[in-house]
Design a protein around this motif. Structure first.
Motif, PDB file in Angstrom:
ATOM      1  N   LYS A  38       2.311  16.259 -10.562  1.00  0.00           N
ATOM      2  CA  LYS A  38       1.574  15.399 -11.486  1.00  0.00           C
ATOM      3  C   LYS A  38       1.665  15.859 -12.941  1.00  0.00           C
ATOM      4  O   LYS A  38       1.276  15.127 -13.840  1.00  0.00           O
ATOM      5  CB  LYS A  38       0.101  15.325 -11.062  1.00  0.00           C
ATOM      6  CG  LYS A  38      -0.118  14.659  -9.706  1.00  0.00           C
ATOM      7  CD  LYS A  38       0.238  13.187  -9.742  1.00  0.00           C
ATOM      8  CE  LYS A  38      -0.088  12.479  -8.443  1.00  0.00           C
ATOM      9  NZ  LYS A  38       0.219  11.036  -8.494  1.00  0.00           N
ATOM     10  N   GLY A  39       2.131  17.078 -13.154  1.00  0.00           N
ATOM     11  CA  GLY A  39       2.297  17.541 -14.533  1.00  0.00           C
ATOM     12  C   GLY A  39       0.993  17.788 -15.263  1.00  0.00           C
ATOM     13  O   GLY A  39       0.941  17.707 -16.494  1.00  0.00           O
ATOM     14  N   ASN A  40      -0.074  18.118 -14.520  1.00  0.00           N
ATOM     15  CA  ASN A  40      -1.369  18.375 -15.160  1.00  0.00           C
ATOM     16  C   ASN A  40      -1.276  19.498 -16.187  1.00  0.00           C
ATOM     17  O   ASN A  40      -1.951  19.474 -17.218  1.00  0.00           O
ATOM     18  CB  ASN A  40      -2.424  18.764 -14.113  1.00  0.00           C
ATOM     19  CG  ASN A  40      -2.378  17.917 -12.868  1.00  0.00           C
ATOM     20  OD1 ASN A  40      -1.501  18.109 -12.039  1.00  0.00           O
ATOM     21  ND2 ASN A  40      -3.312  16.991 -12.734  1.00  0.00           N
ATOM     22  N   ASP A  41      -0.435  20.491 -15.891  1.00  0.00           N
ATOM     23  CA  ASP A  41      -0.319  21.641 -16.799  1.00  0.00           C
ATOM     24  C   ASP A  41       0.217  21.221 -18.163  1.00  0.00           C
ATOM     25  O   ASP A  41      -0.207  21.740 -19.202  1.00  0.00           O
ATOM     26  CB  ASP A  41       0.579  22.716 -16.186  1.00  0.00           C
ATOM     27  CG  ASP A  41       1.990  22.212 -15.900  1.00  0.00           C
ATOM     28  OD1 ASP A  41       2.127  21.078 -15.383  1.00  0.00           O
ATOM     29  OD2 ASP A  41       2.955  22.941 -16.190  1.00  0.00           O
ATOM     30  N   PRO A  43      -4.306  20.817  -4.694  1.00  0.00           N
ATOM     31  CA  PRO A  43      -4.089  22.231  -4.343  1.00  0.00           C
ATOM     32  C   PRO A  43      -4.045  23.178  -5.535  1.00  0.00           C
ATOM     33  O   PRO A  43      -4.153  24.389  -5.363  1.00  0.00           O
ATOM     34  CB  PRO A  43      -2.735  22.203  -3.624  1.00  0.00           C
ATOM     35  CG  PRO A  43      -2.031  21.010  -4.190  1.00  0.00           C
ATOM     36  CD  PRO A  43      -3.106  19.994  -4.429  1.00  0.00           C
ATOM     37  N   ASP A  44      -3.884  22.631  -6.744  1.00  0.00           N
ATOM     38  CA  ASP A  44      -3.720  23.500  -7.912  1.00  0.00           C
ATOM     39  C   ASP A  44      -4.926  23.495  -8.844  1.00  0.00           C
ATOM     40  O   ASP A  44      -4.806  23.833 -10.030  1.00  0.00           O
ATOM     41  CB  ASP A  44      -2.457  23.093  -8.689  1.00  0.00           C
ATOM     42  CG  ASP A  44      -1.182  23.427  -7.930  1.00  0.00           C
ATOM     43  OD1 ASP A  44      -1.234  24.309  -7.054  1.00  0.00           O
ATOM     44  OD2 ASP A  44      -0.146  22.794  -8.200  1.00  0.00           O
ATOM     45  N   VAL A  45      -6.096  23.136  -8.324  1.00  0.00           N
ATOM     46  CA  VAL A  45      -7.305  23.128  -9.153  1.00  0.00           C
ATOM     47  C   VAL A  45      -7.581  24.516  -9.726  1.00  0.00           C
ATOM     48  O   VAL A  45      -7.859  24.676 -10.923  1.00  0.00           O
ATOM     49  CB  VAL A  45      -8.522  22.624  -8.344  1.00  0.00           C
ATOM     50  CG1 VAL A  45      -9.827  22.941  -9.075  1.00  0.00           C
ATOM     51  CG2 VAL A  45      -8.417  21.124  -8.103  1.00  0.00           C
ATOM     52  N   SER A  46      -7.482  25.535  -8.888  1.00  0.00           N
ATOM     53  CA  SER A  46      -7.815  26.892  -9.348  1.00  0.00           C
ATOM     54  C   SER A  46      -6.863  27.368 -10.441  1.00  0.00           C
ATOM     55  O   SER A  46      -7.285  28.027 -11.404  1.00  0.00           O
ATOM     56  CB  SER A  46      -7.800  27.876  -8.173  1.00  0.00           C
ATOM     57  OG  SER A  46      -6.515  27.932  -7.577  1.00  0.00           O
ATOM     58  N   VAL A  47      -5.574  27.027 -10.321  1.00  0.00           N
ATOM     59  CA  VAL A  47      -4.632  27.466 -11.354  1.00  0.00           C
ATOM     60  C   VAL A  47      -4.796  26.636 -12.629  1.00  0.00           C
ATOM     61  O   VAL A  47      -4.551  27.131 -13.733  1.00  0.00           O
ATOM     62  CB  VAL A  47      -3.167  27.443 -10.853  1.00  0.00           C
ATOM     63  CG1 VAL A  47      -2.897  28.606  -9.930  1.00  0.00           C
ATOM     64  CG2 VAL A  47      -2.808  26.131 -10.184  1.00  0.00           C
ATOM     65  N   SER A  48      -5.230  25.392 -12.490  1.00  0.00           N
ATOM     66  CA  SER A  48      -5.551  24.601 -13.685  1.00  0.00           C
ATOM     67  C   SER A  48      -6.753  25.207 -14.402  1.00  0.00           C
ATOM     68  O   SER A  48      -6.779  25.297 -15.635  1.00  0.00           O
ATOM     69  CB  SER A  48      -5.850  23.148 -13.307  1.00  0.00           C
ATOM     70  OG  SER A  48      -4.681  22.454 -12.938  1.00  0.00           O
ATOM     71  N   MET A  49      -7.745  25.631 -13.633  1.00  0.00           N
ATOM     72  CA  MET A  49      -8.920  26.274 -14.230  1.00  0.00           C
ATOM     73  C   MET A  49      -8.527  27.553 -14.961  1.00  0.00           C
ATOM     74  O   MET A  49      -9.012  27.832 -16.066  1.00  0.00           O
ATOM     75  CB  MET A  49      -9.950  26.579 -13.143  1.00  0.00           C
ATOM     76  CG  MET A  49     -10.669  25.362 -12.606  1.00  0.00           C
ATOM     77  SD  MET A  49     -11.900  25.815 -11.338  1.00  0.00           S
ATOM     78  CE  MET A  49     -12.754  24.244 -11.124  1.00  0.00           C
ATOM     79  N   LYS A  50      -7.634  28.320 -14.343  1.00  0.00           N
ATOM     80  CA  LYS A  50      -7.182  29.564 -14.979  1.00  0.00           C
ATOM     81  C   LYS A  50      -6.401  29.269 -16.259  1.00  0.00           C
ATOM     82  O   LYS A  50      -6.560  29.958 -17.278  1.00  0.00           O
ATOM     83  CB  LYS A  50      -6.319  30.372 -14.018  1.00  0.00           C
ATOM     84  CG  LYS A  50      -5.896  31.736 -14.577  1.00  0.00           C
ATOM     85  CD  LYS A  50      -5.086  32.535 -13.580  1.00  0.00           C
ATOM     86  CE  LYS A  50      -4.788  33.943 -14.112  1.00  0.00           C
ATOM     87  NZ  LYS A  50      -4.153  33.943 -15.446  1.00  0.00           N
ATOM     88  N   LEU A  51      -5.552  28.241 -16.213  1.00  0.00           N
ATOM     89  CA  LEU A  51      -4.780  27.869 -17.397  1.00  0.00           C
ATOM     90  C   LEU A  51      -5.717  27.480 -18.540  1.00  0.00           C
ATOM     91  O   LEU A  51      -5.518  27.896 -19.692  1.00  0.00           O
ATOM     92  CB  LEU A  51      -3.839  26.710 -17.061  1.00  0.00           C
ATOM     93  CG  LEU A  51      -2.995  26.145 -18.210  1.00  0.00           C
ATOM     94  CD1 LEU A  51      -2.081  27.223 -18.796  1.00  0.00           C
ATOM     95  CD2 LEU A  51      -2.174  24.946 -17.737  1.00  0.00           C
ATOM     96  N   ILE A  52      -6.741  26.717 -18.225  1.00  0.00           N
ATOM     97  CA  ILE A  52      -7.721  26.306 -19.235  1.00  0.00           C
ATOM     98  C   ILE A  52      -8.438  27.525 -19.810  1.00  0.00           C
ATOM     99  O   ILE A  52      -8.664  27.624 -21.021  1.00  0.00           O
ATOM    100  CB  ILE A  52      -8.714  25.299 -18.620  1.00  0.00           C
ATOM    101  CG1 ILE A  52      -8.009  23.955 -18.402  1.00  0.00           C
ATOM    102  CG2 ILE A  52      -9.951  25.123 -19.494  1.00  0.00           C
ATOM    103  CD1 ILE A  52      -8.758  23.003 -17.500  1.00  0.00           C
ATOM    104  N   SER A  53      -8.751  28.470 -18.936  1.00  0.00           N
ATOM    105  CA  SER A  53      -9.399  29.705 -19.388  1.00  0.00           C
ATOM    106  C   SER A  53      -8.461  30.531 -20.266  1.00  0.00           C
ATOM    107  O   SER A  53      -8.857  31.028 -21.329  1.00  0.00           O
ATOM    108  CB  SER A  53      -9.843  30.525 -18.172  1.00  0.00           C
ATOM    109  OG  SER A  53     -10.372  31.771 -18.568  1.00  0.00           O
ATOM    110  N   ASP A  54      -7.209  30.663 -19.838  1.00  0.00           N
ATOM    111  CA  ASP A  54      -6.230  31.439 -20.608  1.00  0.00           C
ATOM    112  C   ASP A  54      -5.993  30.823 -21.989  1.00  0.00           C
ATOM    113  O   ASP A  54      -5.741  31.543 -22.965  1.00  0.00           O
ATOM    114  CB  ASP A  54      -4.901  31.518 -19.852  1.00  0.00           C
ATOM    115  CG  ASP A  54      -4.989  32.381 -18.598  1.00  0.00           C
ATOM    116  OD1 ASP A  54      -5.971  33.141 -18.468  1.00  0.00           O
ATOM    117  OD2 ASP A  54      -4.089  32.276 -17.739  1.00  0.00           O
TER     118      ASP A  54
END
Length: 414
Positions: A231-234, A260-271
């Motif tokens: 989906k290219g959310n990143d 499945p990538d909610v946690s990595v999206s959250m981390k990206l937002i945090s980073d």
């Protein structure tokens, strides 16, 4: 004409059955617990419904078939197939083609994507090998290995096959050898249900920001290989980070905890240190989706794919992507939409009034452009999107096309 429907991906059979009945067709929808996704059940679309409260035109078989059940039907499936066979013609989606084939009735199978994808066994095995080489779990390989051959046979036995995503003609229909039986179709949509209906409390929650960017898309982006579609959310999140840091807008991004990538999206937002601009909400039913679509200051964000798509689909001339249900909802509600869209040929080579973007830089540009729109300009863009969508997906003309296909099948069987 007595029509039976099976295969309720994103509630398409539920919607189609309603519209067929509205046109006077004796239509019945068959439902079981095959899908693992809540979005594929009528109570997700209509909150007044439940497994124990369904209209009389839905026959609900409260059991969950396993993959092998389609090869070796148990008593519950045998009963459903026997009941399903009592029709003049069937209208099916996904594994519904297998049900119709077993019921030995004439049938029109229409594809929203995965129906045909499942039947390309060789492609799935190749992708699985690539997945493993990237240390990724093969996606849906077991389903393909168990059901792919049966699904392919059911597709080939279908009287006609409806293609609802134009880019699948070359990538799927031609490979499966069904070009002689395909029909280009458009999915009927209950556009009227998306008329603006203010939720005062929700409106108040976002009254202090100029714009709300609402991304209900599931989070699937971490790898090109593991899932059927990225989906290219990143890309959007990184573009949004540049947007809020460089342009300092008074905006909010709403993401849904789905995928499945909610946690990595959250981390990206945090980073990226943009947490103050982002709100996460739980997955919701369509009433909730429609409530957010009713906000006056809403911009809908959909999907953008993966930059390296050519690695996975080296033989494709272009990255094929049409509208998702999120795009349907946005245009039905007369909202501005930011998304990737390449399926122009399927819409008479007419570019939809959508803020189209693919790369991170393009998304950033569209964010800036939408910020500059006045409320009246947003309304104008939304109206144009509505007119475009209504032209191609209004329930009357699209449902009538399905009826014509079913009638033609019956005529050819006479």
């Amino acid at each position: 004409m007595k029509v039976h429907l099976y295969g309720n991906v994103l509630n398409n059979s539920y919607t189609l059955c309603k519209f067929l009945r509205k046109r006077g067709v004796n239509a019945t929808m068959f439902l079981d617990n095959w899908s693992n996704h809540e979005q594929d059940y009528p109570w997700r679309e209509d909150s007044s419904l439940s497994p124990t409260n369904l209209p009389e035109w839905i026959k609900y078989y409260n059991y969950k078939p396993g993959k092998l059940t389609f090869h070796f039907p148990n008593q519950e499936m045998k009963k459903m197939i026997k009941d399903f066979a009592d029709c003049d013609v069937a209208l099916v989606n996904n594994v519904g083609a297998i049900i119709a084939m077993r019921a030995k009735v004439p049938y029109f199978m229409y594809s929203l994507g995965t129906c045909l994808d499942m039947a390309l066994i060789g492609d799935k095995i190749k992708k699985a090998i690539i997945n493993l080489s990237h240390f990724q779990r093969p996606n849906a390989l077991l389903t393909t290995l168990v059901l792919g051959g049966l699904q392919k046979r059911a597709i080939k036995k279908a009287d006609r096959v409806g293609i609802l995503m134009g880019y699948q003609i070359d990538t799927h229909a031609r490979k499966l050898g069904i070009m002689h039986k395909i029909e280009l179709m458009r999915l009927p949509w209950d556009i009227q249900k998306y008329e603006k209906n203010d939720d005062p409390e929700l409106k108040k929650n976002y009254s202090e920001v100029d714009l709300v960017y609402f991304m209900p898309t599931r989070h699937v982006w971490q790898t090109l290989w593991e899932h059927d579609f990225c989906k290219g959310n990143d890309k959007f999140i990184r573009a949004f980070a540049k947007f809020v840091k460089d342009d300092k807008p008074n905006v909010k991004l709403i993401c849904v905890k789905k995928g499945p990538d909610v946690s990595v999206s959250m981390k990206l937002i945090s980073d990226l240190e943009i947490e103050e601009y982002v709100e996460w909400i739980d997955e919701m039913n369509k009433d909730g989706i429609r409530a957010y679509n009713s906000l006056d200051n809403i911009i809908i964000v959909d999907q953008f794919g993966h930059d390296d798509w050519k690695q996975r689909w080296p033989n494709n001339r272009e990255f094929g992507i049409g509208f998702s249900a999120i795009g349907y909802e946005a245009m039905s509600a007369r909202n501005v939409l930011i998304s990737t869209f390449t399926d122009l040929q399927f819409y008479d080579n007419t570019a939809p009034p959508v803020f189209m973007a693919f790369s991170e830089d393009e998304i950033y540009v569209k964010l800036v452009e939408t910020l500059k729109l006045s409320a009246e300009e947003r309304k104008t863009v939304g109206e144009k999107g509505f007119e475009f969508f209504h032209k191609y997906h209004n329930w009357e003309s699209t449902t009538d096309n399905f009826i014509r296909q079913l009638e033609n099948i019956l005529k050819s069987d006479d």
